[in-house]
Scaffold this motif. Structure first.
Motif, PDB file in Angstrom:
ATOM      1  N   LEU A 244     111.590  87.379 -32.384  1.00 46.91           N
ATOM      2  CA  LEU A 244     110.277  86.654 -32.293  1.00 46.91           C
ATOM      3  C   LEU A 244     110.741  85.114 -31.307  1.00 46.91           C
ATOM      4  CD1 LEU A 244     108.308  86.464 -35.841  1.00 46.91           C
ATOM      5  CD2 LEU A 244     107.877  87.779 -33.605  1.00 46.91           C
ATOM      6  N   ALA A 245     109.743  84.557 -30.890  1.00 50.61           N
ATOM      7  CA  ALA A 245     109.890  83.490 -29.841  1.00 50.61           C
ATOM      8  C   ALA A 245     110.347  82.292 -31.030  1.00 50.61           C
ATOM      9  CB  ALA A 245     108.556  82.821 -29.283  1.00 50.61           C
ATOM     10  N   GLN A 246     109.934  82.411 -32.282  1.00 46.93           N
ATOM     11  CA  GLN A 246     110.456  81.272 -33.316  1.00 46.93           C
ATOM     12  C   GLN A 246     111.960  81.658 -33.555  1.00 46.93           C
ATOM     13  OE1 GLN A 246     108.009  81.094 -36.834  1.00 46.93           O
ATOM     14  NE2 GLN A 246     109.578  79.997 -37.763  1.00 46.93           N
ATOM     15  N   LYS A 247     112.774  80.956 -33.397  1.00 41.45           N
ATOM     16  CA  LYS A 247     114.394  81.231 -33.707  1.00 41.45           C
ATOM     17  C   LYS A 247     114.598  81.709 -35.338  1.00 41.45           C
ATOM     18  CE  LYS A 247     116.743  79.951 -29.993  1.00 41.45           C
ATOM     19  NZ  LYS A 247     116.096  81.047 -29.435  1.00 41.45           N
ATOM     20  N   GLY A 248     115.231  82.613 -35.325  1.00 43.75           N
ATOM     21  CA  GLY A 248     115.785  83.123 -36.800  1.00 43.75           C
ATOM     22  C   GLY A 248     114.725  83.979 -37.412  1.00 43.75           C
ATOM     23  N   TRP A 249     113.668  84.465 -36.506  1.00 42.44           N
ATOM     24  CA  TRP A 249     112.833  85.537 -37.059  1.00 42.44           C
ATOM     25  C   TRP A 249     112.638  86.506 -36.171  1.00 42.44           C
ATOM     26  CZ3 TRP A 249     109.217  85.561 -41.108  1.00 42.44           C
ATOM     27  CH2 TRP A 249     109.343  84.319 -42.148  1.00 42.44           C
ATOM     28  N   SER A 250     112.239  87.687 -36.788  1.00 42.46           N
ATOM     29  CA  SER A 250     112.254  89.032 -35.992  1.00 42.46           C
ATOM     30  C   SER A 250     110.943  89.890 -36.347  1.00 42.46           C
ATOM     31  CB  SER A 250     113.402  90.000 -36.295  1.00 42.46           C
ATOM     32  OG  SER A 250     114.647  89.465 -36.010  1.00 42.46           O
ATOM     33  N   SER A 251     110.442  90.643 -35.346  1.00 45.29           N
ATOM     34  CA  SER A 251     109.432  91.378 -35.661  1.00 45.29           C
ATOM     35  C   SER A 251     109.769  92.824 -35.944  1.00 45.29           C
ATOM     36  CB  SER A 251     108.271  91.391 -34.450  1.00 45.29           C
ATOM     37  OG  SER A 251     107.322  92.304 -34.690  1.00 45.29           O
ATOM     38  N   ILE A 252     109.468  93.513 -37.049  1.00 44.93           N
ATOM     39  CA  ILE A 252     110.015  95.140 -37.574  1.00 44.93           C
ATOM     40  C   ILE A 252     108.662  95.870 -37.396  1.00 44.93           C
ATOM     41  CG2 ILE A 252     110.817  96.454 -39.246  1.00 44.93           C
ATOM     42  CD1 ILE A 252     112.273  93.850 -40.242  1.00 44.93           C
ATOM     43  N   HIS A 253     108.908  97.024 -36.367  1.00 43.66           N
ATOM     44  CA  HIS A 253     107.714  97.876 -36.463  1.00 43.66           C
ATOM     45  C   HIS A 253     108.434  99.329 -36.947  1.00 43.66           C
ATOM     46  CE1 HIS A 253     105.763  95.691 -32.737  1.00 43.66           C
ATOM     47  NE2 HIS A 253     106.323  94.952 -33.513  1.00 43.66           N
ATOM     48  N   SER A 254     107.396  99.962 -37.753  1.00 37.35           N
ATOM     49  CA  SER A 254     107.741 101.257 -38.085  1.00 37.35           C
ATOM     50  C   SER A 254     106.626 102.036 -38.568  1.00 37.35           C
ATOM     51  CB  SER A 254     108.740 100.937 -39.438  1.00 37.35           C
ATOM     52  OG  SER A 254     109.264 102.308 -39.889  1.00 37.35           O
ATOM     53  N   VAL A 255     106.869 103.592 -38.864  1.00 36.22           N
ATOM     54  CA  VAL A 255     105.738 104.390 -39.357  1.00 36.22           C
ATOM     55  C   VAL A 255     105.996 104.701 -40.700  1.00 36.22           C
ATOM     56  CG1 VAL A 255     104.870 106.809 -39.035  1.00 36.22           C
ATOM     57  CG2 VAL A 255     105.668 105.427 -36.965  1.00 36.22           C
ATOM     58  N   ILE A 256     104.929 104.670 -41.673  1.00 38.15           N
ATOM     59  CA  ILE A 256     105.064 104.708 -43.028  1.00 38.15           C
ATOM     60  C   ILE A 256     103.915 105.474 -43.643  1.00 38.15           C
ATOM     61  CG2 ILE A 256     103.644 102.501 -43.380  1.00 38.15           C
ATOM     62  CD1 ILE A 256     105.481 101.756 -45.680  1.00 38.15           C
ATOM     63  N   LYS A 257     104.110 106.212 -44.489  1.00 43.61           N
ATOM     64  CA  LYS A 257     102.947 107.059 -45.421  1.00 43.61           C
ATOM     65  C   LYS A 257     102.125 106.253 -46.156  1.00 43.61           C
ATOM     66  CE  LYS A 257     104.470 111.895 -45.146  1.00 43.61           C
ATOM     67  NZ  LYS A 257     103.776 111.994 -43.892  1.00 43.61           N
ATOM     68  N   GLU A 258     100.958 106.427 -45.978  1.00 39.19           N
ATOM     69  CA  GLU A 258      99.955 105.448 -46.440  1.00 39.19           C
ATOM     70  C   GLU A 258     100.112 105.062 -47.916  1.00 39.19           C
ATOM     71  OE1 GLU A 258      95.979 106.029 -45.540  1.00 39.19           O
ATOM     72  OE2 GLU A 258      95.482 103.968 -45.982  1.00 39.19           O
ATOM     73  N   ASP A 259     100.339 106.192 -48.832  1.00 39.97           N
ATOM     74  CA  ASP A 259     100.633 105.854 -50.271  1.00 39.97           C
ATOM     75  C   ASP A 259     101.940 105.245 -50.456  1.00 39.97           C
ATOM     76  OD1 ASP A 259     100.845 109.690 -50.661  1.00 39.97           O
ATOM     77  OD2 ASP A 259     102.011 108.381 -49.353  1.00 39.97           O
ATOM     78  N   HIS A 260     102.814 105.592 -49.369  1.00 34.60           N
ATOM     79  CA  HIS A 260     104.249 104.990 -49.496  1.00 34.60           C
ATOM     80  C   HIS A 260     104.193 103.372 -49.474  1.00 34.60           C
ATOM     81  CE1 HIS A 260     108.476 104.480 -49.932  1.00 34.60           C
ATOM     82  NE2 HIS A 260     108.721 104.177 -48.661  1.00 34.60           N
ATOM     83  N   PHE A 261     103.031 103.142 -48.637  1.00 34.60           N
ATOM     84  CA  PHE A 261     103.006 101.657 -48.219  1.00 34.60           C
ATOM     85  C   PHE A 261     102.732 100.719 -49.618  1.00 34.60           C
ATOM     86  CE2 PHE A 261     101.980  97.813 -46.437  1.00 34.60           C
ATOM     87  CZ  PHE A 261     100.718  97.220 -46.855  1.00 34.60           C
ATOM     88  N   TRP A 262     101.987 101.325 -50.409  1.00 39.80           N
ATOM     89  CA  TRP A 262     101.538 100.324 -51.673  1.00 39.80           C
ATOM     90  C   TRP A 262     102.930 100.339 -52.492  1.00 39.80           C
ATOM     91  CZ3 TRP A 262      97.999  97.593 -50.395  1.00 39.80           C
ATOM     92  CH2 TRP A 262      96.919  97.873 -49.708  1.00 39.80           C
ATOM     93  N   GLU A 263     103.612 101.368 -52.543  1.00 42.65           N
ATOM     94  CA  GLU A 263     104.748 101.297 -53.293  1.00 42.65           C
ATOM     95  C   GLU A 263     105.631 100.231 -52.924  1.00 42.65           C
ATOM     96  OE1 GLU A 263     104.426 106.280 -53.876  1.00 42.65           O
ATOM     97  OE2 GLU A 263     106.198 105.394 -53.216  1.00 42.65           O
ATOM     98  N   VAL A 264     105.772 100.058 -51.600  1.00 43.51           N
ATOM     99  CA  VAL A 264     106.810  99.127 -51.293  1.00 43.51           C
ATOM    100  C   VAL A 264     106.302  97.953 -50.817  1.00 43.51           C
ATOM    101  CG1 VAL A 264     108.193 101.139 -50.102  1.00 43.51           C
ATOM    102  CG2 VAL A 264     106.791  99.930 -48.669  1.00 43.51           C
ATOM    103  N   ILE A 265     105.100  97.441 -50.814  1.00 45.25           N
ATOM    104  CA  ILE A 265     104.589  96.227 -50.252  1.00 45.25           C
ATOM    105  C   ILE A 265     105.103  95.026 -51.205  1.00 45.25           C
ATOM    106  CG2 ILE A 265     102.330  96.526 -51.888  1.00 45.25           C
ATOM    107  CD1 ILE A 265     102.354  94.626 -48.512  1.00 45.25           C
ATOM    108  N   GLY A 266     105.223  95.310 -52.560  1.00 46.00           N
ATOM    109  CA  GLY A 266     106.094  94.305 -53.288  1.00 46.00           C
ATOM    110  C   GLY A 266     107.443  93.791 -52.788  1.00 46.00           C
ATOM    111  N   GLN A 267     108.347  94.822 -52.442  1.00 44.67           N
ATOM    112  CA  GLN A 267     109.722  94.870 -52.141  1.00 44.67           C
ATOM    113  C   GLN A 267     109.688  93.847 -50.652  1.00 44.67           C
ATOM    114  OE1 GLN A 267     112.201  98.374 -51.815  1.00 44.67           O
ATOM    115  NE2 GLN A 267     110.285  99.261 -53.041  1.00 44.67           N
ATOM    116  N   LEU A 268     108.740  94.366 -49.690  1.00 47.70           N
ATOM    117  CA  LEU A 268     108.444  93.755 -48.442  1.00 47.70           C
ATOM    118  C   LEU A 268     108.445  92.271 -48.696  1.00 47.70           C
ATOM    119  CD1 LEU A 268     106.366  96.401 -46.419  1.00 47.70           C
ATOM    120  CD2 LEU A 268     108.882  95.760 -46.498  1.00 47.70           C
TER     121      LEU A 268
END
Ligand code: ATP
Ligand code: PRP
Ligand code: MG
Length: 286
Positions: A244-268
């Motif tokens: 990211l333009a802001q030092k120390g930060w990154s943008s992460i892009h990926s593909v995810i199964k919709e139902d898997h998203f709700w399982e990992v949102i907490g961890q993210l």
């Protein structure tokens, strides 16, 4: 003359909408002149025959159509040896035995000497003979659920999905005989040039079906958490990480199964993920 694949689709009813939408998302559009029984696609060598779903297995078996989209229930009832090319994931239901809800159900033996109303006599006959049940099968084409209430039968064998039709008719489901969903079927011996068109169609359907179950996810995270987040979001090959333009930060892009998203949102979130976006995917070529 250009070789065209001929597909049999249900003219109207539960299968029609999803079949038509699937082909449209695969880039295959038909001009649906009202009342027409045959229509040609634009930009893909396929023409469609609009039929009652009951007639699709025979039409493909007789090679009047090369392929068709029909429920597994209808396919099994008609008994033709067709090739199931792909399960399509819609029109999911089951074929079950149901009895008046006030009856104490002791088990399958209850059906001996009983009268069962159904639109699927072949499937039911095969099931009862396999289970050694001697029941009388009464074939009716529709409104099967009212049969016990009007004294036409002791029980029914019919399609169940939510179960609300059974409840509305004071019936209860007691035995599931088979699950069913819409399938793409083809006759056993398509000529090579038609097989080639079918392969292209399957490629497109796979791309549409893969995209509908996956979503594109974008999020921002502190650099020291990127490794942990990448572990959570494996993606198709590996997530994309952009500074990211802001030092120390990154943008992460990926593909995810919709139902898997709700399982990992907490961890993210626990790993400092911010600005999490979930975007639908139009097509996905694996
Ligand atoms: N309630 C349901 N939920 C899910 N799928 C269903 C449901 N009812 C039927 N289906 C599936 O959709 C197929 C077509 O159902 P539909 O009710 O449109 O058939 P139909 O009344 O026999 O129409 P047609 O006039 O084409 O014969 C069924 O064979 C079954 O595979
Ligand atoms: O378990 P449910 O969600 O109630 O679905 C089951 C019902 O759906 C179908 O009827 P449909 O609604 O298609 O009407 P039809 O009988 O005219 O086909 C089927 O014939 C069952 O009656
Ligand atoms: Mg029908």
């Amino acid at each position: 003359m250009e070789t065209k694949l001929r597909i049999a689709l249900q003219k109207k009813g539960r299968l029609f909408e999803d079949s038509y939408a699937l082909l449209r998302e695969a880039g295959i559009k038909f001009n649906l002149g009202n009342g027409r029984l045959v229509a040609s696609a634009t930009k893909f060598p396929i023409e469609v025959l609009f039929l009652r779903d009951d007639d699709i297995p025979q039409t493909v078996n007789d090679q009047v159509a090369d392929i068709g989209i029909v429920g597994e229930n209808e396919l099994k009832e008609k008994g033709f040896k067709l090739k199931t090319v792909k399960k399509l994931g819609f029109s999911k239901c089951r074929l079950s035995l149901a009895i008046p809800k006030e009856i104490e159900y002791p088990g399958l033996s209850w059906f001996n000497e009983k009268k069962v109303a159904t639109s699927y006599p072949k499937i039911l006959k095969d099931f009862f003979s396999k289970k050694g049940i001697n029941a009388q099968i009464h074939e009716i084409a529709g409104s099967v659920e009212i049969a016990p209430g009007i004294g036409l039968a002791d029980a029914i064998f019919d399609i169940v999905s939510s179960g609300s039709t059974l409840v509305a008719n004071h019936l209860k489901e007691v035995e599931k005989v088979m699950d069913s969903e819409a399938v793409l079927v083809s006759s056993q011996n398509l000529p090579p040039e038609k097989e080639a068109i079918l392969d292209q169609l399957i490629f497109r359907i796979n791309a549409v079906m893969a995209s509908s179950s996956n979503k594109y996810i974008l999020l921002n995270a502190p650099n020291d958490k990127v490794e942990q987040i990448v572990k959570i979001l494996p993606g198709m090959k590996s997530p994309t990480v952009l500074p990211l333009a802001q030092k120390g930060w990154s943008s992460i892009h990926s593909v995810i199964k919709e139902d898997h998203f709700w399982e990992v949102i907490g961890q993210l979130k626990e790993n400092g993920a911010e600005g999490i976006l979930i975007v639908p995917i139009e097509k996905m070529i694996l």
